[in-house]
Design a protein around this motif. Structure first.
Motif, PDB file in Angstrom:
ATOM      1  N   SER A  34      -1.054 -12.945  43.260  1.00  0.00           N
ATOM      2  CA  SER A  34      -1.147 -13.447  41.885  1.00  0.00           C
ATOM      3  C   SER A  34       0.127 -14.181  41.487  1.00  0.00           C
ATOM      4  O   SER A  34       0.080 -15.171  40.776  1.00  0.00           O
ATOM      5  N   ALA A  35       1.271 -13.727  41.953  1.00  0.00           N
ATOM      6  CA  ALA A  35       2.522 -14.411  41.621  1.00  0.00           C
ATOM      7  C   ALA A  35       2.572 -15.791  42.263  1.00  0.00           C
ATOM      8  O   ALA A  35       3.149 -16.714  41.712  1.00  0.00           O
ATOM      9  N   ALA A  36       1.953 -15.943  43.413  1.00  0.00           N
ATOM     10  CA  ALA A  36       1.974 -17.229  44.107  1.00  0.00           C
ATOM     11  C   ALA A  36       1.134 -18.275  43.402  1.00  0.00           C
ATOM     12  O   ALA A  36       1.231 -19.440  43.711  1.00  0.00           O
ATOM     13  N   LYS A  37       0.310 -17.884  42.457  1.00  0.00           N
ATOM     14  CA  LYS A  37      -0.570 -18.825  41.788  1.00  0.00           C
ATOM     15  C   LYS A  37      -0.040 -19.275  40.438  1.00  0.00           C
ATOM     16  O   LYS A  37      -0.693 -20.033  39.752  1.00  0.00           O
ATOM     17  N   ASP A  38       1.105 -18.814  40.024  1.00  0.00           N
ATOM     18  CA  ASP A  38       1.727 -19.266  38.775  1.00  0.00           C
ATOM     19  C   ASP A  38       2.767 -20.319  39.110  1.00  0.00           C
ATOM     20  O   ASP A  38       3.666 -20.077  39.906  1.00  0.00           O
ATOM     21  N   PHE A  39       2.636 -21.503  38.484  1.00  0.00           N
ATOM     22  CA  PHE A  39       3.538 -22.604  38.764  1.00  0.00           C
ATOM     23  C   PHE A  39       4.306 -22.965  37.500  1.00  0.00           C
ATOM     24  O   PHE A  39       3.710 -23.455  36.549  1.00  0.00           O
ATOM     25  N   PRO A  40       5.634 -22.730  37.474  1.00  0.00           N
ATOM     26  CA  PRO A  40       6.424 -23.089  36.294  1.00  0.00           C
ATOM     27  C   PRO A  40       6.825 -24.558  36.327  1.00  0.00           C
ATOM     28  O   PRO A  40       7.008 -25.140  37.396  1.00  0.00           O
ATOM     29  N   GLY A  41       6.959 -25.145  35.154  1.00  0.00           N
ATOM     30  CA  GLY A  41       7.373 -26.535  35.052  1.00  0.00           C
ATOM     31  C   GLY A  41       8.280 -26.755  33.868  1.00  0.00           C
ATOM     32  O   GLY A  41       8.466 -25.874  33.038  1.00  0.00           O
ATOM     33  N   VAL A  42       8.834 -27.947  33.792  1.00  0.00           N
ATOM     34  CA  VAL A  42       9.742 -28.314  32.714  1.00  0.00           C
ATOM     35  C   VAL A  42       9.014 -29.269  31.772  1.00  0.00           C
ATOM     36  O   VAL A  42       8.518 -30.308  32.197  1.00  0.00           O
ATOM     37  N   LEU A  43       8.958 -28.913  30.505  1.00  0.00           N
ATOM     38  CA  LEU A  43       8.285 -29.710  29.491  1.00  0.00           C
ATOM     39  C   LEU A  43       9.324 -30.483  28.697  1.00  0.00           C
ATOM     40  O   LEU A  43      10.352 -29.945  28.314  1.00  0.00           O
ATOM     41  N   ARG A  44       9.041 -31.768  28.482  1.00  0.00           N
ATOM     42  CA  ARG A  44       9.943 -32.552  27.642  1.00  0.00           C
ATOM     43  C   ARG A  44       9.124 -33.375  26.659  1.00  0.00           C
ATOM     44  O   ARG A  44       8.034 -33.845  26.975  1.00  0.00           O
ATOM     45  N   LYS A  45       9.681 -33.511  25.485  1.00  0.00           N
ATOM     46  CA  LYS A  45       9.041 -34.284  24.425  1.00  0.00           C
ATOM     47  C   LYS A  45       9.277 -35.765  24.695  1.00  0.00           C
ATOM     48  O   LYS A  45      10.375 -36.163  25.070  1.00  0.00           O
ATOM     49  N   VAL A  46       8.237 -36.574  24.505  1.00  0.00           N
ATOM     50  CA  VAL A  46       8.361 -38.020  24.679  1.00  0.00           C
ATOM     51  C   VAL A  46       7.938 -38.710  23.386  1.00  0.00           C
ATOM     52  O   VAL A  46       7.205 -38.147  22.578  1.00  0.00           O
ATOM     53  N   ASP A  47       8.415 -39.928  23.210  1.00  0.00           N
ATOM     54  CA  ASP A  47       8.047 -40.699  22.019  1.00  0.00           C
ATOM     55  C   ASP A  47       6.580 -41.093  22.087  1.00  0.00           C
ATOM     56  O   ASP A  47       6.083 -41.487  23.145  1.00  0.00           O
ATOM     57  N   SER A  48       5.931 -41.003  20.959  1.00  0.00           N
ATOM     58  CA  SER A  48       4.525 -41.375  20.863  1.00  0.00           C
ATOM     59  C   SER A  48       4.392 -42.689  20.116  1.00  0.00           C
ATOM     60  O   SER A  48       5.161 -42.981  19.204  1.00  0.00           O
ATOM     61  N   LYS A  49       3.388 -43.466  20.498  1.00  0.00           N
ATOM     62  CA  LYS A  49       3.122 -44.738  19.820  1.00  0.00           C
ATOM     63  C   LYS A  49       2.430 -44.524  18.476  1.00  0.00           C
ATOM     64  O   LYS A  49       2.496 -45.365  17.606  1.00  0.00           O
ATOM     65  N   ASN A  50       1.780 -43.398  18.328  1.00  0.00           N
ATOM     66  CA  ASN A  50       0.986 -43.130  17.124  1.00  0.00           C
ATOM     67  C   ASN A  50       1.724 -42.199  16.164  1.00  0.00           C
ATOM     68  O   ASN A  50       2.286 -41.190  16.582  1.00  0.00           O
TER      69      ASN A  50
END
Length: 129
Positions: free
Chosen positions: A18-34
């Motif tokens: 179960s631990a092998a199936k969790d994938f951590p990532g880095v989230l960053r805010k980006v500018d939106s056109k709307n």
């Protein structure tokens, strides 16, 4: 063989799988056109998985759009829940069909300055902070 040893070994194997199936990532805010839209990107790089995810939320009508790996896009109107204790607003959407059934959660604080995106499908989950 001792039954206690078998049970402990089995639990250890399950925990490892179960631990092998969790994938951590880095989230960053980006500018939106709307105007009124929050947009984020998540990069996940592990020895098992590489993914580039994009998620955007229209804060007026809660329309959530997520561009996931393998060309899958999930979009729709998300349900909203506010946690007064933490000041976090959660947006949740689920849908699709096998093998593309997804559960997506976008958690936001401070107008999007802090966010967390979680995608769960097929026993795998990606969590981007």
């Amino acid at each position: 063989m001792n039954l206690k040893y078998v049970v402990i070994s089995f639990c250890s194997v399950l925990a490892t799988l179960s631990a092998a199936k969790d994938f951590p990532g880095v989230l960053r805010k980006v500018d939106s056109k709307n105007a009124g839209e929050l947009a984020f990107e998540c990069e996940i790089h592990t020895r098992l998985k590489d993914a580039h995810l994009k998620v955007s939320l229209d804060t007026q009508n809660h329309y959530l759009r997520a561009e996931l790996d393998k060309g899958v896009t999930v979009k729709g109107f998300a349900s909203e829940m506010f946690d007064e204790k933490t000041g976090t607003t959660y947006y949740f959407i689920q849908g699709g069909f096998q093998p593309y059934f997804h559960q997506l959660t976008l958690a936001i604080r401070n107008g999007g300055e802090w966010a967390e995106f979680k995608r769960t499908y097929g026993g795998e989950s990606f969590i981007c902070h």
